[in-house]
Design a protein around this motif. Structure first.
Motif, short mmCIF file in Angstrom:
data_model
loop_
_atom_site.label_atom_id
_atom_site.label_comp_id
_atom_site.label_asym_id
_atom_site.label_seq_id
_atom_site.Cartn_x
_atom_site.Cartn_y
_atom_site.Cartn_z
N GLY A 123 86.19 43.13 79.44
CA GLY A 123 85.00 43.43 78.69
C GLY A 123 85.28 42.49 77.35
O GLY A 123 86.40 42.20 76.95
N GLY A 124 84.11 41.81 76.60
CA GLY A 124 84.22 41.20 75.52
C GLY A 124 84.34 39.91 76.02
O GLY A 124 84.37 38.85 75.15
N THR A 125 84.24 39.37 77.29
CA THR A 125 84.05 38.36 77.66
C THR A 125 82.56 37.93 78.37
O THR A 125 82.56 38.82 79.23
CB THR A 125 85.39 37.65 78.50
N VAL A 126 82.16 36.83 78.21
CA VAL A 126 80.77 36.54 78.99
C VAL A 126 80.97 35.39 79.85
O VAL A 126 81.67 34.37 79.41
CB VAL A 126 79.50 36.39 78.22
N LEU A 127 80.48 35.21 81.17
CA LEU A 127 80.92 34.03 82.01
C LEU A 127 79.43 33.27 81.99
O LEU A 127 78.52 33.73 82.09
CB LEU A 127 81.13 34.37 83.34
N LEU A 128 79.80 32.00 81.65
CA LEU A 128 78.49 31.03 81.89
C LEU A 128 78.96 30.10 83.12
O LEU A 128 80.14 29.34 83.21
CB LEU A 128 78.48 30.10 80.36
N ALA A 129 77.72 29.51 83.36
CA ALA A 129 77.76 28.71 84.70
C ALA A 129 76.86 27.62 84.10
O ALA A 129 75.60 27.81 83.48
CB ALA A 129 77.26 29.32 85.83
N ALA A 130 77.52 26.13 84.79
CA ALA A 130 76.40 25.13 84.62
C ALA A 130 75.08 25.20 85.79
O ALA A 130 75.27 25.72 86.78
CB ALA A 130 77.14 23.85 84.99
N ASN A 131 74.02 24.95 85.14
CA ASN A 131 72.85 25.20 86.03
C ASN A 131 72.82 24.45 87.42
O ASN A 131 73.09 23.17 87.51
CB ASN A 131 71.40 24.77 85.32
N GLY A 132 72.67 25.25 88.50
CA GLY A 132 72.78 24.67 89.69
C GLY A 132 74.30 24.48 90.28
O GLY A 132 74.38 24.26 91.44
N ILE A 133 75.46 25.03 89.38
CA ILE A 133 76.69 24.85 90.04
C ILE A 133 77.37 26.06 90.27
O ILE A 133 77.23 27.10 89.48
CB ILE A 133 77.58 24.08 88.93
N VAL A 134 78.10 26.30 91.39
CA VAL A 134 78.64 27.59 91.63
C VAL A 134 79.87 27.70 90.57
O VAL A 134 80.60 26.77 90.17
CB VAL A 134 79.33 27.13 93.12
N ASP A 135 80.09 29.17 90.34
CA ASP A 135 81.41 29.34 89.72
C ASP A 135 82.59 28.70 90.35
O ASP A 135 82.66 28.43 91.51
CB ASP A 135 81.54 30.99 89.71
N ALA A 136 83.87 28.70 89.41
CA ALA A 136 84.85 27.91 90.04
C ALA A 136 85.54 29.14 91.07
O ALA A 136 86.07 28.51 92.00
CB ALA A 136 86.04 28.15 88.86
N TRP A 137 85.47 30.38 90.89
CA TRP A 137 86.10 31.34 92.05
C TRP A 137 85.77 31.41 93.27
O TRP A 137 86.84 30.90 94.09
CB TRP A 137 85.85 32.57 91.42
N PRO A 138 84.57 31.14 93.79
CA PRO A 138 84.15 30.99 95.17
C PRO A 138 84.76 29.84 95.78
O PRO A 138 85.12 29.71 97.08
CB PRO A 138 82.74 30.91 95.25
N VAL A 139 84.92 28.47 95.03
CA VAL A 139 85.36 27.36 95.59
C VAL A 139 86.95 27.34 95.63
O VAL A 139 87.68 26.93 96.74
CB VAL A 139 85.03 26.09 94.83
N GLU A 140 87.42 28.13 94.67
CA GLU A 140 89.20 28.26 94.71
C GLU A 140 89.63 29.01 96.05
O GLU A 140 90.52 28.59 96.47
CB GLU A 140 89.64 28.68 93.37
N ILE A 141 88.89 29.99 96.28
CA ILE A 141 89.32 31.09 97.36
C ILE A 141 88.53 30.53 98.60
O ILE A 141 89.26 31.02 99.79
CB ILE A 141 88.85 32.43 97.10
N ALA A 142 87.79 29.40 98.67
CA ALA A 142 87.37 29.13 100.03
C ALA A 142 88.37 28.63 100.91
O ALA A 142 89.58 28.03 100.34
CB ALA A 142 86.22 27.91 99.83
N ASP A 143 88.51 28.45 102.56
CA ASP A 143 89.55 27.96 103.00
C ASP A 143 89.40 26.45 103.11
O ASP A 143 88.32 26.09 102.77
CB ASP A 143 89.43 28.68 104.51
N ALA A 144 90.35 25.95 103.47
CA ALA A 144 90.24 24.34 103.21
C ALA A 144 89.15 23.70 104.28
O ALA A 144 88.57 22.77 103.70
CB ALA A 144 91.64 23.82 104.01
N SER A 145 88.83 24.35 105.45
CA SER A 145 87.54 23.66 106.10
C SER A 145 86.44 23.65 105.43
O SER A 145 85.60 22.79 105.50
CB SER A 145 87.47 24.45 107.37
N ARG A 146 86.17 24.96 104.70
CA ARG A 146 85.18 25.13 103.85
C ARG A 146 84.95 23.98 102.87
O ARG A 146 83.78 23.26 102.45
CB ARG A 146 84.89 26.48 103.35
N ARG A 147 85.96 23.81 102.15
CA ARG A 147 85.97 22.89 101.04
C ARG A 147 85.87 21.33 101.68
O ARG A 147 85.09 20.63 100.98
CB ARG A 147 87.33 22.99 100.22
N LYS A 148 86.34 21.10 102.84
CA LYS A 148 86.30 20.04 103.36
C LYS A 148 84.72 19.61 103.88
O LYS A 148 84.20 18.42 103.94
CB LYS A 148 87.09 19.65 104.57
#
Length: 252
Positions: A123-148
């Motif tokens: 709490g006390g933190t707000v998350l901002l995203a670039a318009n049309g761009i996914v948060d960092a988290w889903p990409v980092e936890i994706a498996d290698a095949s998904r990122r490829k």
């Protein structure tokens, strides 16, 4: 505990106390076209910032949130794009082109709308995203095949992920005696680059800490009346963290 279990699921890159920078320069030197496909800005919620957000709250609770699109995040995304292109001579695909790709747009909608499983955010933190761009988290936890798959659909040699954390350092000398002072934004960027060769990132930096901005923005009892000026300073602090990111990369 529920939150402890969620924290345990955070990837090692977020929690490791080991070396914070690794890079395979043979792999990074081979890159020509790169797309930033995950981007998050963590901004502290302070008095005077509430007007930027809806449903603001100062309670120190843990929440699992999704970054909301914000022009400040767009500006920080563009700043990273420009510095990578300038310093590394990469062709960095612009945000609108990435967001407009049909496959990526579906990935964005899948990960940024509806009920999502996310790590807790203090709490006390707000998350901002670039318009049309996914948060960092889903990409980092994706498996290698998904990122490829994302890499192939965007027709790039590598994809990049960044998380910018903003801090507001306080200063102001004698003004602090009466509850006034200045906010000096200071940003830390966490950054990863994935190519198609192996699962491990070609380049990862867990904590590129930039210098605080040299000139602060005045606040009174924590209230910062000049939000637009404070946002400019936050963006400037992000530029400083990107410079640190590239300096640490070169020094490996």
């Amino acid at each position: 505990m529920r939150y402890q279990a969620l924290l345990a699921a955070v990837p090692l890159l977020f929690l490791s106390a080991c070396a914070t920078v690794t890079a395979d320069k043979t792999r990074t030197a081979a890159l020509k076209r790169v797309a930033i496909v995950g981007f998050t800005v963590q901004q502290p919620r302070h008095k005077g910032l509430e007007s930027l957000f809806s449903g603001s709250s100062n309670q120190e609770t843990w929440t699992a949130g999704i970054g909301m699109a914000n022009p400040l995040a767009d500006e920080m995304y563009a700043g990273l794009e420009k510095q990578l292109a300038k310093e590394l001579k990469w062709k960095v695909i612009d945000r609108k082109t990435v967001a407009g790709n049909a496959f990526y747009k579906q990935f964005h909608d899948d990960k940024m709308t509806g009920i999502q499983s996310r790590p807790p955010t203090r709490g006390g933190t707000v998350l901002l995203a670039a318009n049309g761009i996914v948060d960092a988290w889903p990409v980092e936890i994706a498996d290698a095949s998904r990122r490829k798959e994302i890499l192939r659909k965007l027709n790039v040699d590598a994809i990049a992920v960044a998380n910018v954390q903003i801090e507001l350092e306080k200063g102001g000398g004698l003004k602090m005696l009466i509850g006034a002072g200045d906010y000096f934004p200071k940003d830390t960027v966490r950054f990863s680059v994935y190519d198609a060769k192996v699962e491990d990132p070609a380049w990862r930096d867990l904590a590129a800490v930039g210098e605080p901005v040299s000139e602060g923005v005045e606040h009174v009892f924590g209230f910062a009346p000049n939000i637009s000026q404070l946002e400019k300073k936050m963006a400037g602090a992000a530029e400083n963290s990107y410079k640190t990111l590239l300096t640490r990369y070169r020094d490996i």
